[in-house]
Design a protein around this motif. Structure first.
Motif, PDB file in Angstrom:
ATOM      1  N   ILE A   1       2.875 -11.380  -2.368  1.00 11.90           N
ATOM      2  CA  ILE A   1       2.755 -11.158  -3.813  1.00 11.90           C
ATOM      3  C   ILE A   1       4.155 -11.180  -4.422  1.00 11.90           C
ATOM      4  O   ILE A   1       4.997 -10.348  -4.080  1.00 11.90           O
ATOM      5  N   PRO A   2       4.444 -12.122  -5.291  1.00 10.97           N
ATOM      6  CA  PRO A   2       5.808 -12.226  -5.855  1.00 10.97           C
ATOM      7  C   PRO A   2       6.121 -11.072  -6.789  1.00 10.97           C
ATOM      8  O   PRO A   2       5.227 -10.448  -7.380  1.00 10.97           O
ATOM      9  N   LEU A   3       7.415 -10.762  -6.904  1.00  9.37           N
ATOM     10  CA  LEU A   3       7.850  -9.733  -7.827  1.00  9.37           C
ATOM     11  C   LEU A   3       7.416 -10.063  -9.243  1.00  9.37           C
ATOM     12  O   LEU A   3       7.498 -11.217  -9.683  1.00  9.37           O
ATOM     13  N   GLY A   4       6.951  -9.066  -9.952  1.00  5.58           N
ATOM     14  CA  GLY A   4       6.538  -9.262 -11.331  1.00  5.58           C
ATOM     15  C   GLY A   4       5.109  -9.748 -11.493  1.00  5.58           C
ATOM     16  O   GLY A   4       4.609  -9.861 -12.614  1.00  5.58           O
ATOM     17  N   SER A   5       4.432 -10.029 -10.387  1.00  5.41           N
ATOM     18  CA  SER A   5       3.048 -10.501 -10.456  1.00  5.41           C
ATOM     19  C   SER A   5       2.113  -9.354 -10.824  1.00  5.41           C
ATOM     20  O   SER A   5       2.375  -8.188 -10.539  1.00  5.41           O
ATOM     21  N   PHE A   6       0.987  -9.704 -11.462  1.00  2.00           N
ATOM     22  CA  PHE A   6      -0.035  -8.711 -11.779  1.00  2.00           C
ATOM     23  C   PHE A   6      -1.123  -8.646 -10.704  1.00  2.00           C
ATOM     24  O   PHE A   6      -2.092  -7.912 -10.848  1.00  2.00           O
ATOM     25  N   ASP A   7      -0.942  -9.422  -9.635  1.00  4.08           N
ATOM     26  CA  ASP A   7      -1.914  -9.372  -8.543  1.00  4.08           C
ATOM     27  C   ASP A   7      -1.864  -7.998  -7.868  1.00  4.08           C
ATOM     28  O   ASP A   7      -0.800  -7.373  -7.762  1.00  4.08           O
ATOM     29  N   LEU A   8      -3.020  -7.552  -7.406  1.00  2.00           N
ATOM     30  CA  LEU A   8      -3.093  -6.256  -6.736  1.00  2.00           C
ATOM     31  C   LEU A   8      -2.948  -6.427  -5.230  1.00  2.00           C
ATOM     32  O   LEU A   8      -3.474  -7.389  -4.655  1.00  2.00           O
ATOM     33  N   PRO A   9      -2.262  -5.500  -4.571  1.00  2.00           N
ATOM     34  CA  PRO A   9      -2.156  -5.576  -3.111  1.00  2.00           C
ATOM     35  C   PRO A   9      -3.452  -5.110  -2.468  1.00  2.00           C
ATOM     36  O   PRO A   9      -4.253  -4.415  -3.084  1.00  2.00           O
ATOM     37  N   LYS A  10      -3.657  -5.490  -1.230  1.00  2.00           N
ATOM     38  CA  LYS A  10      -4.758  -4.919  -0.468  1.00  2.00           C
ATOM     39  C   LYS A  10      -4.304  -3.561   0.040  1.00  2.00           C
ATOM     40  O   LYS A  10      -3.219  -3.428   0.603  1.00  2.00           O
ATOM     41  N   VAL A  11      -5.110  -2.539  -0.185  1.00  2.00           N
ATOM     42  CA  VAL A  11      -4.759  -1.186   0.239  1.00  2.00           C
ATOM     43  C   VAL A  11      -5.614  -0.811   1.446  1.00  2.00           C
ATOM     44  O   VAL A  11      -6.846  -0.888   1.397  1.00  2.00           O
ATOM     45  N   TYR A  12      -4.955  -0.436   2.518  1.00  2.00           N
ATOM     46  CA  TYR A  12      -5.644  -0.016   3.732  1.00  2.00           C
ATOM     47  C   TYR A  12      -5.715   1.502   3.737  1.00  2.00           C
ATOM     48  O   TYR A  12      -4.704   2.196   3.872  1.00  2.00           O
ATOM     49  N   TYR A  13      -6.918   2.028   3.592  1.00  2.00           N
ATOM     50  CA  TYR A  13      -7.110   3.471   3.518  1.00  2.00           C
ATOM     51  C   TYR A  13      -7.290   4.067   4.912  1.00  2.00           C
ATOM     52  O   TYR A  13      -7.435   3.371   5.907  1.00  2.00           O
ATOM     53  N   ASN A  14      -7.340   5.378   4.927  1.00  2.11           N
ATOM     54  CA  ASN A  14      -7.639   6.137   6.147  1.00  2.11           C
ATOM     55  C   ASN A  14      -6.694   5.782   7.292  1.00  2.11           C
ATOM     56  O   ASN A  14      -7.108   5.698   8.453  1.00  2.11           O
ATOM     57  N   THR A  15      -5.465   5.566   6.961  1.00  2.00           N
ATOM     58  CA  THR A  15      -4.454   5.330   7.983  1.00  2.00           C
ATOM     59  C   THR A  15      -3.142   5.929   7.498  1.00  2.00           C
ATOM     60  O   THR A  15      -2.855   5.901   6.304  1.00  2.00           O
ATOM     61  N   SER A  16      -2.382   6.507   8.394  1.00  3.01           N
ATOM     62  CA  SER A  16      -1.142   7.147   7.989  1.00  3.01           C
ATOM     63  C   SER A  16      -0.018   6.130   7.933  1.00  3.01           C
ATOM     64  O   SER A  16      -0.015   5.140   8.658  1.00  3.01           O
ATOM     65  N   CYS A  17       0.922   6.399   7.082  1.00  7.43           N
ATOM     66  CA  CYS A  17       2.074   5.533   6.927  1.00  7.43           C
ATOM     67  C   CYS A  17       2.894   5.549   8.218  1.00  7.43           C
ATOM     68  O   CYS A  17       3.013   6.589   8.873  1.00  7.43           O
ATOM     69  N   PRO A  18       3.467   4.420   8.627  1.00  9.54           N
ATOM     70  CA  PRO A  18       4.299   4.412   9.839  1.00  9.54           C
ATOM     71  C   PRO A  18       5.379   5.482   9.779  1.00  9.54           C
ATOM     72  O   PRO A  18       5.982   5.728   8.736  1.00  9.54           O
ATOM     73  N   GLY A  19       5.609   6.120  10.921  1.00  8.07           N
ATOM     74  CA  GLY A  19       6.607   7.174  10.995  1.00  8.07           C
ATOM     75  C   GLY A  19       6.016   8.548  11.202  1.00  8.07           C
ATOM     76  O   GLY A  19       6.754   9.520  11.406  1.00  8.07           O
ATOM     77  N   ARG A  34       2.307   2.143  -6.508  1.00  7.32           N
ATOM     78  CA  ARG A  34       2.195   1.495  -5.204  1.00  7.32           C
ATOM     79  C   ARG A  34       0.958   0.604  -5.124  1.00  7.32           C
ATOM     80  O   ARG A  34       0.972  -0.435  -4.467  1.00  7.32           O
ATOM     81  N   TRP A  35      -0.093   1.001  -5.766  1.00 11.16           N
ATOM     82  CA  TRP A  35      -1.334   0.232  -5.702  1.00 11.16           C
ATOM     83  C   TRP A  35      -1.366  -0.934  -6.686  1.00 11.16           C
ATOM     84  O   TRP A  35      -2.316  -1.702  -6.693  1.00 11.16           O
ATOM     85  N   GLY A  36      -0.343  -1.039  -7.509  1.00  8.19           N
ATOM     86  CA  GLY A  36      -0.301  -2.145  -8.454  1.00  8.19           C
ATOM     87  C   GLY A  36      -1.038  -1.885  -9.751  1.00  8.19           C
ATOM     88  O   GLY A  36      -1.116  -2.764 -10.610  1.00  8.19           O
ATOM     89  N   TYR A  37      -1.556  -0.665  -9.938  1.00  8.48           N
ATOM     90  CA  TYR A  37      -2.244  -0.345 -11.192  1.00  8.48           C
ATOM     91  C   TYR A  37      -1.235  -0.147 -12.318  1.00  8.48           C
ATOM     92  O   TYR A  37      -1.576  -0.281 -13.495  1.00  8.48           O
ATOM     93  N   ILE A  38      -0.014   0.180 -11.941  1.00  3.19           N
ATOM     94  CA  ILE A  38       1.067   0.350 -12.894  1.00  3.19           C
ATOM     95  C   ILE A  38       2.149  -0.674 -12.575  1.00  3.19           C
ATOM     96  O   ILE A  38       2.487  -0.885 -11.403  1.00  3.19           O
ATOM     97  N   ASN A  39       2.670  -1.320 -13.588  1.00  2.00           N
ATOM     98  CA  ASN A  39       3.812  -2.215 -13.426  1.00  2.00           C
ATOM     99  C   ASN A  39       5.028  -1.598 -14.098  1.00  2.00           C
ATOM    100  O   ASN A  39       4.963  -1.189 -15.260  1.00  2.00           O
ATOM    101  N   CYS A  40       6.115  -1.519 -13.368  1.00  7.23           N
ATOM    102  CA  CYS A  40       7.358  -0.985 -13.912  1.00  7.23           C
ATOM    103  C   CYS A  40       8.367  -2.125 -14.060  1.00  7.23           C
ATOM    104  O   CYS A  40       8.378  -3.059 -13.256  1.00  7.23           O
ATOM    105  N   PRO A  41       9.224  -2.049 -15.063  1.00  8.63           N
ATOM    106  CA  PRO A  41      10.205  -3.116 -15.264  1.00  8.63           C
ATOM    107  C   PRO A  41      11.081  -3.287 -14.024  1.00  8.63           C
ATOM    108  O   PRO A  41      11.472  -2.313 -13.376  1.00  8.63           O
ATOM    109  N   LEU A  42      11.372  -4.538 -13.692  1.00 11.08           N
ATOM    110  CA  LEU A  42      12.276  -4.810 -12.585  1.00 11.08           C
ATOM    111  C   LEU A  42      13.725  -4.597 -12.995  1.00 11.08           C
ATOM    112  O   LEU A  42      14.566  -4.232 -12.167  1.00 11.08           O
TER     113      LEU A  42
END
Length: 549
Positions: free
Chosen positions: A463-481, A326-334
């Motif tokens: 961020i396009p699919l297959g990109s190696f760019d990392l997403p911005k991660v917002y900590y200390n907040t719960s996932c919606p739901g 989820r954090w982009g540290y790992i890339n899995c094949p599409l």
């Protein structure tokens, strides 16, 4: 039944003997209620609709409530057990359009339910359905959908449960010898096929479908599995071990564990919810799903890793694998072609990272929350340890379906989750009669919440699919739901309410043990089959300053 429900509950589609302490009794004609025999005030009757019924006794009205009764599967008659299993098998083996045409609008297939679970648990930004205060509502809602679906197939059955505290208490780590894991029931756990496919019995070769929904993630082979589980076998898989190792897990989900969960709740909603989302939920999934197919060089080194982290590493590698994805540290094949071997369709470390293995493990909280024992070991000069740990996480191997976020693919899912609801019902019942003072303020245990919120929300927008760019991660907040006023992503499953969508708080309010909004009650929520009166044991232990498990 436990005898805890107000008034008289009559179980739908079961002959019920009613004896009223009166001289004169009359049963008016009522839709859904049939009198089979009557001798004065000794009456045998049967109800086939949820609702209230009335008997006149000496000029007074006796109120009966017709409900489905969810029972431990082993307490069912053979006829009722087969009704349940046959109806459940139908939702796994029927085409969606044909099923709705045949059984009506409430019918949903397992394919639909798996896709729904993946949509919210397997989203690339965060997991809405695990690790937060909304966990129980989401899974109760799913069980309600499957319950109403199997009732569309056979209206005489309901959403029965597996009390796994029985098996882990009586059989210990040999829980898989339970009668539930036989060909006639739910199939074996110790599979001997090359790909751990269930190849015999009622559930042999239960299919994992291709993903047809544009807003649901698929795995690289296009199957209804999460993207980080590159399993190409189109049938459900089970494995008793995680990468060839077994944890000693019976203690985590036996009678003692349920009593301990009540003790550690300190009678607060947030603390109890953290136990429900943790080991009481995770261990049965892990034990019936397992993981395998990790790289051979990592298998060879595994005993050392296990020794270092007190026999808990193998399972936690699976958990961390999806966080790093989820954090982009790992890339899995599409996408991987059908003829690509699974060994050639694996996730890999993002090549754009300019970090050491230790920095990656530390910055992703892998050490703090997953391998805390290593923080007390002087390994500063042994960089190979960090590299080995990281490689295991990155590789990921293959997870059995029950141990991944496509877990409703395995029919064990439904009977397991109904059992977790019983523990919350236990607490809510004792609160309703004043035995405990249960703080029902919506929230989540602070330690568990810290771990969950460190998962963060990954913002992949732009961020396009297959990109190696990392997403911005917002900590200390719960996932919606997971907040009280967030909508539960399950609609139109309650009765006696104009609402078809519900906030978490509304859903919780409508699922109390005596709620008129539910079509069912449980056969027992106070006196558990093997464990006895778990709340009384918890209260006694707290009086004795019970501190540890």
């Amino acid at each position: 039944l436990d005898g805890i429900y107000p008034g008289l509950v009559i179980e739908l589609f079961q002959d019920t003997d009613l004896r009223v302490a009166a001289d004169d009794c009359d049963v008016p004609t009522q839709p859904g209620l049939r009198v089979l025999e009557q001798d004065g005030c000794e009456i045998r009757l049967v109800a086939d609709k949820v609702g209230a019924y009335f008997v006149n006794a000496d000029g007074k009205t006796v109120v009966l409530t017709g409900k489905y009764v969810r029972r431990e599967l082993r307490d069912l008659t053979e006829e009722d057990r087969l009704r349940y299993l046959d109806a459940l098998h139908t939702i796994y083996s029927t085409d969606p359009k044909e099923g709705i045409a045949m059984y009506g609008p409430k019918f949903r297939t397992a394919e639909f339910l798996v896709a729904l679970h993946i949509k919210f648990a397997g989203d690339k930004s965060c997991d809405s359905w695990h690790g937060g205060a909304g966990f129980l509502n989401a899974h109760m809602g799913l069980v309600l959908i499957v319950e109403q679906s199997i009732q569309a197939v056979d209206h005489r059955t309901t959403g029965h449960y597996w009390d796994y505290s029985i098996d882990y208490t009586v059989l210990g780590d040999g829980f898989y010898h339970s009668i539930l894991f036989t060909d006639e029931w739910f199939g074996i756990v110790v599979t001997e096929t090359p790909y751990h496919t269930l190849a015999q019995g009622r559930w042999a070769y239960t299919r994992v479908h291709t993903c047809k929904e544009p807003d649901v993630y698929a795995n690289p082979y296009g199957l209804l599995r999460v993207p980080w589980n590159a399993n190409k076998i189109p049938y459900i898989n089970r494995c008793l071990t995680a990468y060839g190792h077994r944890e000693k897990t019976a203690q985590y989900v036996d009678c003692h564990a349920f009593v301990y969960a009540l003790i550690m709740s300190n009678f607060t909603f947030g603390n109890l919810m953290s136990s429900l989302t943790g080991r009481l939920h995770g261990m049965p999934h892990q034990n019936t799903g397992g993981a395998w197919n990790v790289s051979p060089d990592l298998v060879a080194a595994e005993p050392l890793i296990v020794q270092l982290v007190n026999n808990t590493y193998t399972a936690k590698a699976v958990t961390m694998h999806k966080r790093l994805y989820r954090w982009g540290y790992i890339n899995c094949p599409l996408y991987c072609t059908a003829d690509t071997p699974m060994s050639g369709c694996r996730c890999a470390l993002n090549p754009a990272l300019n970090m050491t293995p230790f920095e990656i493990l530390n910055s992703t909280y892998s050490l703090k929350f997953t391998y805390p024992t290593l923080l007390n070991v002087n390994l500063s000069t042994t960089s190979w340890v960090w590299e080995l740990l990281l490689n295991q996480i990155v590789d990921g191997g293959i997870s059995g379906d029950s141990y991944s976020d496509e877990s409703p693919s395995d029919p064990i899912f439904w009977i397991q989750h109904a059992n977790q609801e019983r523990l919350m019902q236990n607490m809510r019942y004792y609160n309703s009669i004043g035995v405990v003072d249960f703080d029902e303020t919506w929230g989540y245990n602070s330690v568990a919440a810290e771990q969950y919120e460190q998962d963060g929300i990954a913002d992949w927008r732009g961020i396009p699919l297959g990109s190696f760019d990392l997403p911005k991660v917002y900590y200390n907040t719960s996932c919606p739901g997971n907040d009280a006023h967030d909508l539960v992503k399950i609609a139109d499953v309650m009765i006696n309410t104009p609402l078809t969508q519900y906030t978490n708080q509304e859903f919780y309010n409508m699922t109390a043990p005596f709620s008129d909004n539910l079509m069912y009650v449980y056969d027992r929520i106070t006196n558990w089959t093997e464990c006895g009166m778990i709340m009384e044991q918890a209260i006694d232990a707290m009086d004795d300053d019970y501190l540890s498990v």
